[in-house]
Scaffold this active site. Structure first.
Site, mmCIF file in Angstrom:
data_model
loop_
_atom_site.group_PDB
_atom_site.id
_atom_site.type_symbol
_atom_site.label_atom_id
_atom_site.label_comp_id
_atom_site.label_asym_id
_atom_site.label_seq_id
_atom_site.Cartn_x
_atom_site.Cartn_y
_atom_site.Cartn_z
ATOM 1 N N GLY A 73 0.874 -1.249 0.066
ATOM 2 C CA GLY A 73 -0.045 -0.142 -0.008
ATOM 3 C C GLY A 73 1.113 1.149 -0.114
ATOM 4 O O GLY A 73 0.458 2.150 -0.297
ATOM 5 N N ASN A 153 -8.584 3.900 8.091
ATOM 6 C CA ASN A 153 -7.706 3.147 9.204
ATOM 7 C C ASN A 153 -7.457 3.130 10.561
ATOM 8 O O ASN A 153 -7.829 1.706 10.915
ATOM 9 C CB ASN A 153 -6.009 3.063 8.344
ATOM 10 C CG ASN A 153 -5.324 4.021 8.613
ATOM 11 O OD1 ASN A 153 -6.223 4.711 8.002
ATOM 12 N ND2 ASN A 153 -4.353 4.191 9.389
ATOM 13 N N THR A 239 12.110 -7.514 -11.154
ATOM 14 C CA THR A 239 11.430 -8.722 -11.473
ATOM 15 C C THR A 239 9.667 -8.697 -10.454
ATOM 16 O O THR A 239 9.954 -8.016 -9.381
ATOM 17 C CB THR A 239 12.299 -9.855 -11.038
ATOM 18 O OG1 THR A 239 13.487 -10.018 -11.436
ATOM 19 C CG2 THR A 239 11.988 -11.202 -10.940
ATOM 20 N N CYS A 325 1.966 2.175 11.635
ATOM 21 C CA CYS A 325 2.972 3.073 10.498
ATOM 22 C C CYS A 325 3.660 3.859 11.486
ATOM 23 O O CYS A 325 4.781 4.504 12.142
ATOM 24 C CB CYS A 325 3.173 3.854 9.407
ATOM 25 S SG CYS A 325 2.485 2.721 8.436
HETATM 26 C C1 LIG Z 1 -4.443 2.775 4.729
HETATM 27 C C2 LIG Z 1 -3.584 2.454 4.915
HETATM 28 N N1 LIG Z 1 -2.814 2.935 3.742
HETATM 29 C C3 LIG Z 1 -1.835 2.522 3.238
HETATM 30 C C4 LIG Z 1 -1.421 1.259 3.932
HETATM 31 C C5 LIG Z 1 0.339 0.560 3.736
HETATM 32 O O1 LIG Z 1 0.171 -0.386 3.661
HETATM 33 P P1 LIG Z 1 1.602 -1.210 3.601
HETATM 34 O O2 LIG Z 1 1.986 -1.452 4.701
HETATM 35 O O3 LIG Z 1 0.919 -2.375 2.630
HETATM 36 O O4 LIG Z 1 2.461 -0.436 2.507
HETATM 37 C C6 LIG Z 1 -1.434 0.991 5.696
HETATM 38 C C7 LIG Z 1 -1.069 -0.105 6.451
HETATM 39 O O5 LIG Z 1 -1.483 0.258 7.778
HETATM 40 C C8 LIG Z 1 -3.931 1.374 5.648
HETATM 41 O O6 LIG Z 1 -3.883 1.468 6.857
#
Ligand SMILES: Cc1ncc(COP(=O)(O)O)c(C=O)c1O
Length: 398
Positions: A73, A153, A239, A325
């Site tokens: 993501g 989220n 790849t 994050c």
């Molecule tokens: C709404 C949202 N976007 C993007 C991401 C990032 O995704 P990834 O962990 O695959 O980089 C997250 C992950 O927590 C998310 O909840």
């Protein structure tokens, strides 16, 4: 004591059926999908079949829509923010204030490079302010892109995407949506949604980490952010990890087959958890209106979120205080701040998120543990010999 996992918005455990499909693919697909020999062509076929199936499950058009495979993501959001939209219209972009850090930090980077970044505010309900979006779209210069997530989220609040598309397209601006928390959890019809691109990632729907994608409509322009070979038409060189893509396809197919049961099961369990936790008189739910079926964000007023998180971990409940994050740091939630919630409510917020395998029995047990922990923390906070330093200081010593 068995730990109860309620942090599925951070990541979901991989489904054993996905592991089996990936194992088979690892064994059978030995060549680089870019190689011209027959083994390479076989890998390419497996890759392209998976790509088509993923587009179909997302109700896109495999003949026209393009699936740009990414590492997840974060990369898909980076690609959209840095590369999407008419090249000729560089300079201004609109992103909502409640986006994931992978969108906001990328927009910040554009701002450092001299771009104008306007943040679409949110209301107390957790949904973005459409009137403000309308006003921002009327201002010049015309933005290159509008980016609004499909659902948040942290609060689970589903965003008014249809309206965002209507307003943005009327102003001639393409729309990207971070659908990471929706894909594989709720039906998403890319074709009918009208959005020009969505980001998604497999580890949020019981697939492997390290693979995701940006699904893009045929006419939409995307400039690459990585450079190298000619894989994926040069839009994302490197790849292709065939087994990961097969894993993502398998996880998405499994969700598709079980979508109704999964969604109603998670909604029932989440609502049950919410009812049980609201028995505590200080509990208040953050985010109103339509929400993701698996997400519950609530504050236990007067308590400290970091202290709760750690006490709950000891009590065998894994949850979070916001986006994975951003955790590790004890920064308050930018999402709850953007909703204008008061500091005490933000400082006492927890996110509990369920997955396809969360059972009602687990939820009952989790609620018991959470209520007991909250009671215990409150007693120790009001005890005569409780620490008298300011909360900020106490948090650091935990
Ligand atoms: C709404 C949202 N976007 C993007 C991401 C990032 O995704 P990834 O962990 O695959 O980089 C997250 C992950 O927590 C998310 O909840």
């Amino acid at each position: 004591m068995k730990s109860i996992y309620l942090d599925h918005n951070a990541t979901t455990p991989i489904d054993p059926r996905v592991i089996e499909a990936m194992e088979r693919c690892f064994r059978e697909t030995t060549a680089n999908a870019g190689s011209q020999h027959s083994a390479g062509r076989q890998a390419k076929r497996a890759l392209e079949d998976a790509r088509e199936e993923i587009i179909s499950v997302l109700r896109g058009d495999p003949a026209h829509d393009r699936l740009i495979l990414t590492s997840g993501g974060t990369e898909a959001n980076n690609l959209a923010i840095l590369g999407m939209g008419p090249e000729s219209r560089r300079g201004r972009i609109l992103v909502s204030a409640i986006e994931h850090p992978s969108t906001l930090a990328t927009a910040d980077e554009l701002e450092r490079q001299g771009w104008q970044v306007d943040h679409i505010p949110a209301s107390e309900s957790g949904a973005i302010d459409l009137e403000k979006l309308r006003t921002l779209l009327e201002q010049s210069p015309r933005p290159r892109l509008v980016s609004v997530m499909a659902a948040n989220n942290e609060t689970g609040v589903i965003q008014p995407l249809e309206k965002v598309v209507e307003l943005s397209h009327a102003a001639g601006v393409p729309v990207h949506s971070d659908a990471v928390q929706v894909v594989g959890k709720m039906p998403f019809e890319f074709g009918r949604s009208g959005v020009d691109a969505i980001s998604f990632t497999a580890h949020k729907f019981h697939g492997p980490a390290g693979i995701g994608g940006l699904l893009v409509r045929e006419q939409t322009q995307v400039q690459p952010i990585l450079f190298g070979g000619s894989q994926q038409l040069g839009k994302r060189p490197g790849t292709e990890p065939v087994a990961l893509v097969v894993g993502m396809m398998t996880a998405l197919n499994l969700w598709n087959e079980e979508a109704d049961q999964r969604e109603s099961g998670m909604r029932q369990s989440r609502d049950h958890l919410e009812d049980l936790l609201l028995q505590d008189s200080t509990a208040v739910v953050n985010g109103q209106g339509e929400r993701l079926p698996h997400t519950l964000n609530l504050s236990f007023l007067g308590l400290d979120r970091q202290a709760m998180l750690m006490a709950l971990d000891m009590a065998g409940v894994a949850c979070s205080t916001g986006s994975a994050c951003a955790s590790g740091s004890s920064e308050p939630s930018h999402v709850l701040e953007a909703m204008g919630l008061e500091t005490g409510r933000i400082e006492s917020s927890l996110r509990l998120s369920l997955g396809a395998t969360s059972s009602l029995a687990e939820i009952d047990e989790a609620a018991k543990r959470i209520l007991k922990t909250v009671k215990h923390l409150r007693q120790s906070e009001t005890a005569p010999n409780s620490p008298s330093e300011p909360r900020e200081k106490r948090r650091k010593s935990l």
